[in-house]
Scaffold this motif. Structure first.
Motif, short mmCIF file in Angstrom:
data_model
loop_
_atom_site.label_atom_id
_atom_site.label_comp_id
_atom_site.label_asym_id
_atom_site.label_seq_id
_atom_site.Cartn_x
_atom_site.Cartn_y
_atom_site.Cartn_z
N ARG A 197 0.83 -1.20 0.00
CA ARG A 197 0.00 0.00 0.00
C ARG A 197 0.87 1.25 0.00
O ARG A 197 1.87 1.34 0.71
N LEU A 198 0.45 2.24 -0.80
CA LEU A 198 1.06 3.56 -0.82
C LEU A 198 0.17 4.50 -0.03
O LEU A 198 -1.00 4.71 -0.38
N ILE A 199 0.70 5.06 1.05
CA ILE A 199 -0.08 5.94 1.92
C ILE A 199 0.18 7.38 1.55
O ILE A 199 1.32 7.85 1.55
N TYR A 225 8.42 3.13 5.79
CA TYR A 225 7.19 2.37 5.99
C TYR A 225 6.55 2.69 7.34
O TYR A 225 7.24 2.97 8.32
N ALA A 226 5.23 2.63 7.33
CA ALA A 226 4.45 2.76 8.57
C ALA A 226 3.81 1.43 8.90
O ALA A 226 3.48 0.64 8.01
N THR A 227 3.62 1.18 10.19
CA THR A 227 2.85 0.02 10.66
C THR A 227 1.61 0.51 11.38
O THR A 227 1.44 1.72 11.61
N GLY A 280 1.95 0.62 5.32
CA GLY A 280 2.37 0.76 3.93
C GLY A 280 3.54 1.71 3.78
O GLY A 280 4.10 2.20 4.76
N ALA A 281 3.91 1.97 2.51
CA ALA A 281 4.98 2.92 2.21
C ALA A 281 4.42 4.33 2.27
O ALA A 281 3.32 4.60 1.78
N VAL A 282 5.19 5.23 2.88
CA VAL A 282 4.71 6.58 3.16
C VAL A 282 5.26 7.56 2.12
O VAL A 282 6.46 7.61 1.87
N ALA A 321 5.01 12.15 7.17
CA ALA A 321 6.08 11.69 8.07
C ALA A 321 5.50 10.65 9.02
O ALA A 321 4.29 10.67 9.32
N VAL A 322 6.35 9.74 9.47
CA VAL A 322 5.94 8.66 10.37
C VAL A 322 6.53 8.91 11.75
O VAL A 322 7.71 9.24 11.89
#
Length: 370
Positions: free
Chosen positions: A30-32, A54-56, A78-80, A85-86
């Motif tokens: 997934r692309l966030i 990446y975010a969880t 997904g990939a941010v 920002a994560v």
């Protein structure tokens, strides 16, 4: 009650440019993007890469750049993208949902303290210095439970609005067919033939103000409501303007394709275009055509990841040539639906205002103590 700064609780990692791919790619993740912080209506994908951030589900995500800077999301994996920002936790003695909701109450504060004259950017130091009260896990859980109940009512109203929008869309598709596919074979004309299009241009940064000096300035969907925009800032040196009756159309970023009506004269920044429909009788029909093509706008652009719809693309959008009597028939059919939508929208506005008051009360410790 313990208190910690964001810097004490989280590592902050800025997202990176991510290349979008079609949804049926076998290696997809997934692309966030910014829109995903609000809902899952338009999920996009990319091919995984060690270069991405990446975010969880255990992270907080914040919109870092643009008109939506300060918007908070969580429970996403997904990939941010590069405008986000994560926030990854450093310790385990708090609920991420609780902290995310606290930060949502600070979204406007973060937006008001952004850097950048034309494109806002979150100030890392301002974010890191925010102090978060951390009561016991039991109290955190109770706060989250109360806020979730209020959010549930808001979500139900949004579901009702969506159902009614789908009903009007169903009637439209039955009468006219898909605007992009033109499966009913209508004769078409281009948007450029039925409307004049003015692309926005950012005024000089030193002309911006919050003191009602000059024209109200619109930069994008951050000022949009269900119909007309809200005034949040002004400029004394407007470059491009919209007039009463124009369609305000977002041309950049994750919200490309979103629209409002211009109810007066506004200065418009480069994130918007003003669509000036030549025949007033065509205005609402053109708006509907553009609205039904939202997903097309989201997936077709000049930019590989950052959507940027140019004037030529807008001018070439096909508009059905439909008789005034048929258009009138459509609007007569949906008139009752639209009246119900208006009532629900007012109810939703009240619920969201009450939620804002509730969330501020909770985090001022008026309802809960450690």
């Amino acid at each position: 009650m313990k208190e910690f700064t964001v810097k004490q609780l989280f590592h902050i990692s800025k997202g990176k440019k991510v290349e979008q791919v079609v949804s049926d790619n076998i290696n997809k993740v997934r692309l966030i993007q910014i829109e995903d912080l609000r809902n899952n209506d338009n999920i996009k994908y990319c091919v995984g890469s060690n270069n991405y951030v990446y975010a969880t589900e255990d992270d907080v995500i914040i919109a870092w750049d643009g008109a939506n800077a300060g918007t908070i999301g969580y429970n996403l994996k997904g990939a941010v993208g590069s405008t986000l920002a994560v926030l990854k936790r450093k310790r385990e003695d708090f609920l991420v949902t609780y902290v995310a909701k606290f930060l949502q109450s600070k979204s406007q504060f973060l937006r008001d303290n952004c850097t950048g004259a034309t494109i806002p950017h979150i100030s890392r130091s301002v974010l890191e210095d925010i102090v978060i009260p951390i009561p016991s896990i039991e109290v955190q859980s109770e706060i989250v439970k109360v806020l979730n109940k209020a959010q549930f009512l808001i979500d139900k109203r949004k579901e009702q609005l969506l159902a009614m929008s789908e009903l009007t869309q169903s009637v439209f598709l039955e009468m006219f067919g898909d605007p992009y596919l033109n499966n009913k074979g209508w004769e078409v004309q281009s948007l450029g033939e039925v409307a004049n299009i003015v692309m926005g241009q950012s005024p000089p940064g030193d002309s911006y103000n919050l003191k009602n000096n000059g024209l109200p300035l619109l930069n994008g969907p951050a000022e949009f409501t269900n119909k007309y925009p809200l005034e949040k800032q002004w400029t004394t040196s407007p470059k491009k303007t919209s007039e009463k009756g124009d369609i305000l159309f977002c041309v950049r970023g994750a919200t490309a394709g979103r629209m409002n009506f211009s109810d007066k004269t506004y200065a418009i920044g480069r994130g918007l275009a003003a669509i000036k429909v030549k025949n007033e009788n065509d205005l609402h029909f053109v708006f509907l055509i553009l609205k039904f093509m939202y997903n097309h706008f989201q997936n077709t652009s000049n930019g590989s990841t950052f959507i940027n719809i140019d004037k030529k693309t807008l001018e070439n959008i096909p508009i059905f040539k439909v008789s005034d009597s048929l258009k009138e028939r459509y609007f007569n059919i949906i008139e009752g639906i639209e009246k119900q939508k208006t009532l629900i929208e007012h109810s939703l506005d009240n619920l969201e205002a009450n939620y804002g008051s509730l969330i501020n009360s909770v985090f001022r410790k008026e309802l809960f103590t450690a």
